[in-house]
Design a protein around this motif. Sequence first.
Motif, PDB file in Angstrom:
ATOM      1  N   VAL A  18       0.833  -1.200   0.000  1.00 44.79           N
ATOM      2  CA  VAL A  18       0.000   0.000   0.000  1.00 44.79           C
ATOM      3  C   VAL A  18       0.868   1.250   0.000  1.00 44.79           C
ATOM      4  O   VAL A  18       0.595   2.211  -0.734  1.00 44.79           O
ATOM      5  N   THR A  19       1.924   1.259   0.793  1.00 47.53           N
ATOM      6  CA  THR A  19       2.823   2.411   0.830  1.00 47.53           C
ATOM      7  C   THR A  19       3.474   2.638  -0.526  1.00 47.53           C
ATOM      8  O   THR A  19       3.518   3.767  -1.026  1.00 47.53           O
ATOM      9  N   LEU A  20       3.969   1.588  -1.138  1.00 47.68           N
ATOM     10  CA  LEU A  20       4.598   1.698  -2.453  1.00 47.68           C
ATOM     11  C   LEU A  20       3.606   2.185  -3.496  1.00 47.68           C
ATOM     12  O   LEU A  20       3.931   3.051  -4.317  1.00 47.68           O
ATOM     13  N   SER A  21       2.396   1.667  -3.458  1.00 43.30           N
ATOM     14  CA  SER A  21       1.408   2.076  -4.465  1.00 43.30           C
ATOM     15  C   SER A  21       0.994   3.533  -4.296  1.00 43.30           C
ATOM     16  O   SER A  21       0.797   4.236  -5.292  1.00 43.30           O
ATOM     17  N   THR A  22       0.867   4.005  -3.064  1.00 45.36           N
ATOM     18  CA  THR A  22       0.515   5.418  -2.884  1.00 45.36           C
ATOM     19  C   THR A  22       1.651   6.338  -3.302  1.00 45.36           C
ATOM     20  O   THR A  22       1.402   7.467  -3.711  1.00 45.36           O
ATOM     21  N   ARG A  23       2.889   5.875  -3.210  1.00 50.64           N
ATOM     22  CA  ARG A  23       4.021   6.680  -3.658  1.00 50.64           C
ATOM     23  C   ARG A  23       4.138   6.672  -5.184  1.00 50.64           C
ATOM     24  O   ARG A  23       4.518   7.662  -5.795  1.00 50.64           O
ATOM     25  N   ALA A  24       3.816   5.558  -5.817  1.00 53.66           N
ATOM     26  CA  ALA A  24       3.986   5.423  -7.268  1.00 53.66           C
ATOM     27  C   ALA A  24       2.782   5.937  -8.055  1.00 53.66           C
ATOM     28  O   ALA A  24       2.933   6.322  -9.218  1.00 53.66           O
ATOM     29  N   LEU A  25       1.616   5.967  -7.451  1.00 55.51           N
ATOM     30  CA  LEU A  25       0.389   6.328  -8.169  1.00 55.51           C
ATOM     31  C   LEU A  25       0.458   7.703  -8.833  1.00 55.51           C
ATOM     32  O   LEU A  25       0.077   7.832 -10.010  1.00 55.51           O
ATOM     33  N   PRO A  26       0.928   8.746  -8.182  1.00 52.06           N
ATOM     34  CA  PRO A  26       0.995  10.045  -8.867  1.00 52.06           C
ATOM     35  C   PRO A  26       1.875  10.021 -10.123  1.00 52.06           C
ATOM     36  O   PRO A  26       1.570  10.696 -11.103  1.00 52.06           O
ATOM     37  N   PHE A  27       2.946   9.251 -10.107  1.00 55.86           N
ATOM     38  CA  PHE A  27       3.814   9.175 -11.278  1.00 55.86           C
ATOM     39  C   PHE A  27       3.148   8.408 -12.416  1.00 55.86           C
ATOM     40  O   PHE A  27       3.430   8.658 -13.581  1.00 55.86           O
ATOM     41  N   LEU A  28       2.270   7.487 -12.080  1.00 57.44           N
ATOM     42  CA  LEU A  28       1.550   6.740 -13.105  1.00 57.44           C
ATOM     43  C   LEU A  28       0.386   7.556 -13.676  1.00 57.44           C
ATOM     44  O   LEU A  28       0.121   7.523 -14.872  1.00 57.44           O
ATOM     45  N   VAL A  29      -0.304   8.280 -12.818  1.00 59.35           N
ATOM     46  CA  VAL A  29      -1.462   9.063 -13.255  1.00 59.35           C
ATOM     47  C   VAL A  29      -1.024  10.324 -13.997  1.00 59.35           C
ATOM     48  O   VAL A  29      -1.657  10.724 -14.979  1.00 59.35           O
ATOM     49  N   PHE A  30       0.052  10.946 -13.537  1.00 58.97           N
ATOM     50  CA  PHE A  30       0.548  12.177 -14.147  1.00 58.97           C
ATOM     51  C   PHE A  30       1.983  11.980 -14.633  1.00 58.97           C
ATOM     52  O   PHE A  30       2.936  12.444 -14.004  1.00 58.97           O
ATOM     53  N   PRO A  31       2.169  11.320 -15.789  1.00 52.90           N
ATOM     54  CA  PRO A  31       3.532  11.075 -16.262  1.00 52.90           C
ATOM     55  C   PRO A  31       4.217  12.377 -16.684  1.00 52.90           C
ATOM     56  O   PRO A  31       3.565  13.397 -16.942  1.00 52.90           O
ATOM     57  N   LYS A  32       5.526  12.326 -16.751  1.00 57.60           N
ATOM     58  CA  LYS A  32       6.318  13.502 -17.097  1.00 57.60           C
ATOM     59  C   LYS A  32       5.943  13.954 -18.511  1.00 57.60           C
ATOM     60  O   LYS A  32       5.828  13.146 -19.426  1.00 57.60           O
ATOM     61  N   GLY A  33       5.769  15.249 -18.682  1.00 59.10           N
ATOM     62  CA  GLY A  33       5.419  15.794 -19.987  1.00 59.10           C
ATOM     63  C   GLY A  33       3.927  15.982 -20.176  1.00 59.10           C
ATOM     64  O   GLY A  33       3.502  16.751 -21.024  1.00 59.10           O
TER      65      GLY A  33
END
Length: 110
Positions: A18-33
């Motif tokens: 759960v901790t890993l997913s909450t940290r990674a979710l913003p990068f997946l939802v809002f990718p660079k660019g």
Amino acid sequence: MPLNRTTSLLIIVAVAAVTLSTRALPFLVFPKGKPIPKTVEYLGKVLAPAVIGLLVVYCLRDTSVMSSSHGIPEALAVLTVIVLHVWKRNNLLSIGVGTVLYMFLIQVIF
């Protein structure tokens, strides 16, 4: 109730996932660019002050100005936090010093 090793391990794995997913979710939802939606930008600007305001109201809700200390320790601590934050712009410093001052006032002075 003591837990066995398997249950403890499963709890640790679940918390880590759960901790890993909450940290990674913003990068997946809002990718660079990709542009950030205006709603998310707005929430990023207004949520922090709104939460601080809510915490102030929550902390001061039971302050009685009619009892013995008349809210003086609370007022001094809040004033200290405001002055330090305006001066130094450091949340940790202002909240920490305000908390220490408040605890000193209610434990030693009042």
